[in-house]
Design a protein around this motif. Structure first.
Motif, PDB file in Angstrom:
ATOM      1  N   SER A 374       0.848  -1.190   0.000  1.00  0.00           N
ATOM      2  CA  SER A 374       0.000   0.000   0.000  1.00  0.00           C
ATOM      3  C   SER A 374       0.883   1.239   0.000  1.00  0.00           C
ATOM      4  N   ARG A 376       1.485   3.186   2.461  1.00  0.00           N
ATOM      5  CA  ARG A 376       2.239   3.344   3.700  1.00  0.00           C
ATOM      6  C   ARG A 376       3.017   2.101   4.109  1.00  0.00           C
ATOM      7  N   SER A 382       1.621  -5.066   5.565  1.00  0.00           N
ATOM      8  CA  SER A 382       0.177  -5.049   5.342  1.00  0.00           C
ATOM      9  C   SER A 382      -0.454  -6.379   5.749  1.00  0.00           C
ATOM     10  N   GLU A 397     -11.077  -2.809   7.997  1.00  0.00           N
ATOM     11  CA  GLU A 397     -10.973  -1.518   7.319  1.00  0.00           C
ATOM     12  C   GLU A 397     -10.485  -0.404   8.240  1.00  0.00           C
ATOM     13  N   GLU A 399      -8.098   1.871  10.350  1.00  0.00           N
ATOM     14  CA  GLU A 399      -6.688   2.267  10.397  1.00  0.00           C
ATOM     15  C   GLU A 399      -6.241   2.265  11.854  1.00  0.00           C
ATOM     16  N   SER A 402      -1.624   5.162  13.894  1.00  0.00           N
ATOM     17  CA  SER A 402      -1.822   6.580  13.604  1.00  0.00           C
ATOM     18  C   SER A 402      -0.760   7.101  12.634  1.00  0.00           C
ATOM     19  N   ASN A 403      -1.158   8.080  11.811  1.00  0.00           N
ATOM     20  CA  ASN A 403      -0.217   8.716  10.892  1.00  0.00           C
ATOM     21  C   ASN A 403       0.937   9.373  11.637  1.00  0.00           C
ATOM     22  N   THR A 429       6.791  -1.339  11.296  1.00  0.00           N
ATOM     23  CA  THR A 429       5.345  -1.340  11.516  1.00  0.00           C
ATOM     24  C   THR A 429       5.015  -1.703  12.961  1.00  0.00           C
TER      25      THR A 429
END
Length: 493
Positions: A374, A376, A382, A397, A399, A402-403, A429
């Motif tokens: 993906s 990110r 993933s 689905e 997220e 956090s960004n 990750t």
């Protein structure tokens, strides 16, 4: 995961069998310990329920009766030979094993440098052992070994070797890998013990091949796939069949070497206590299989994993095609092919549908989860996140990370670490997930699902990075890759 092996039964049976063999020789036994003593992941994969440290736990039941000798070939030290699974050299692994044994209360008798011929690296290791106060003994090459029995069993043969003083009834002789000289160490010790008037014997502990399973049983075929680099095979023990009228399975090298081993023992002891290689063994693993079909299925999957591991190695290095060819024959013998793994079919289908590298992982209930590269996350990251969401009941689905946790890591990689790939690897990750978990109960719940992935199978449509593969293996996930790279280039660092 479905269980096919009774670990506790095995521990009980194996300890009892070794005690019987000690008594057979009047109270002292040199036990050659083959295979991986602590990290036997092959056994845990083909015998679901077998713990990787089962053999070590079995010895812990006898800890007050055990002393340990580590054998290491001086030539292997000189060549910096390394364990493929751990990535450390044999001499470093001896120290690692010694630490583990010592921390668990075992007595360390010492280290034997076999085939010593004044190799500089071996001398350096010997000095290091002396500094660490670990006893070190030297065993020399013997001209005409192993066929000149009269020379070997003499003052000019085993008699030249330095003797390792031991005081306990069970002396475990182990090593960091094959070819380390465990058998020669045992027989040399036996020679010196009998010169000193001490009654002592020798036995061999090997988990595979399983002597009381059929030659064509997938568990035994899987062992052939695991040792394909040695170009050896399992065969019927003809000596055992002739002596006892019983069909058993052994490794061809052990069967071929038995006449020499028997002659050496006759020379040392006056007569051989064994009529076959199978007689020498003490392995009870075949008696602890609780579900034969589960072990058959697990072994078939292992054979296919070995094929993809070899095929990927060829793609990475350009060497080893003969091993791939032999594994194709072994797969045919086991009645499987490269499409046997359902995770492969799912990973390739996901890549075909999305146009991106993908992976698939089968959970313990048989559910297959997929993931793709993906914006990110890489495919391995993933897939890991999707699998964790699945086992912890989190909306796929959602997220979870956090960004604010991902972006600094991506920026660090590009701006300061020289990476051209901003996507997170599996280790990155997990770090980002851990950071998020400090403020998110959902992230904390997801990260607690990691133990639930142990023993699962994952397959990727491309060769993943060494970092991703190492993280998966640390998590106990079996990994296979299609032998192709994501992009066409000469260097894949």
């Amino acid at each position: 995961m479905r269980v096919g092996f009774d670990n506790e039964k095995y521990l009980e049976l194996q300890a009892a069998r070794i005690k019987e063999r000690i008594a057979q020789f009047g109270g002292k036994l040199y036990l050659e310990f083959g295979g991986k003593l602590l990290d036997d992941y092959h056994a845990s994969r083909v015998l679901p329920g077998f713990a990787p440290d089962t053999k070590f736990r079995m010895l812990e039941n006898l800890v007050d009766e055990v002393e340990v000798i580590f054998a290491i070939n001086a030539g292997d030290i000189e060549k910096s030979k390394a364990r493929g699974d751990l990535g450390i050299t044999y001499d470093e692994d001896v120290l690692r094993l010694a630490d583990i044994f010592r921390a668990n209360g075992f007595a360390i008798a010492g280290v034997v440098l076999t085939q010593y011929a004044s190799q500089p690296a071996a001398d350096a290791f010997r000095a290091r052992l002396e500094m660490l106060e670990i006893p070190c003994s030297i065993h020399y090459p013997i001209e005409g070994y192993p066929h000149d029995i009269d020379l070997i069993v003499s003052e000019e043969g085993y008699g030249r070797n330095e003797f390792v003083e031991t005081t306990r009834p069970l002396v475990v002789v182990t090593a960091p890998g094959p070819g380390s000289g465990k058998l020669a160490t045992c027989l040399s010790q036996l020679y010196h013990e009998h010169r000193r008037g001490t009654a002592a014997g020798y036995a061999k502990f090997e988990t595979f091949p399983v002597w009381n399973l059929p030659l064509t049983h997938p568990v035994n075929i899987a062992y052939e796939s695991a040792t394909v680099d040695l170009d050896d095979a399992n065969i019927i023990d003809s000596f055992h069949l002739e002596a006892h009228g019983e069909t058993t399975v052994n490794y061809n090298r052990d069967v071929e070497a038995f006449p020499v081993v028997k002659a050496l023992m006759e020379k040392i002891l006056g007569k051989s206590p064994y009529q076959s290689p199978t007689d020498m063994g003490v392995n009870m693993v075949g008696f602890a299989i609780s579900d034969d079909e589960v072990c058959r299925e697990a072994s078939r999957a292992e054979i296919v994993r070995r094929y993809f591991s070899a095929a990927t190695a060829v793609k990475r290095t350009g060497a080893g095609q003969e091993q791939v060819s032999r594994l194709k024959v072994i797969m045919q013998k086991a009645g499987v092919d490269k499409d046997f793994l359902p995770t492969r079919r799912s990973a390739l289908a996901r890549e075909a549908a999305t146009g991106y590298p993908a992976g698939a992982l089968m959970l313990s209930d048989g559910t297959v989860v997929t993931g793709k590269t993906s914006e990110r996350l890489g495919a391995a990251s993933s897939l890991l996140m999707n699998a964790l969401k699945a086992v912890t009941g989190v909306d796929p689905e959602l997220e979870v990370i956090s960004n604010s946790a991902i972006e600094p890591i991506s920026r660090l990689k590009i701006a300061h670490l020289g990476s051209r790939n901003h996507r997170l690897h599996s280790d990155e990750t997990l770090i980002a997930l851990s950071i998020t978990s400090s403020a998110s109960t959902t992230a904390a719940r997801v990260i607690d699902g990691l133990p639930l992935l142990r023993g699962c199978d994952a397959f990727f449509s491309v060769i993943i990075s060494d970092t991703d593969e190492q993280i998966y293996r640390k998590l106990g996930i079996n990994v296979c890759c299609e032998p192709k790279y994501e992009r066409h280039s000469y260097y894949h660092g």
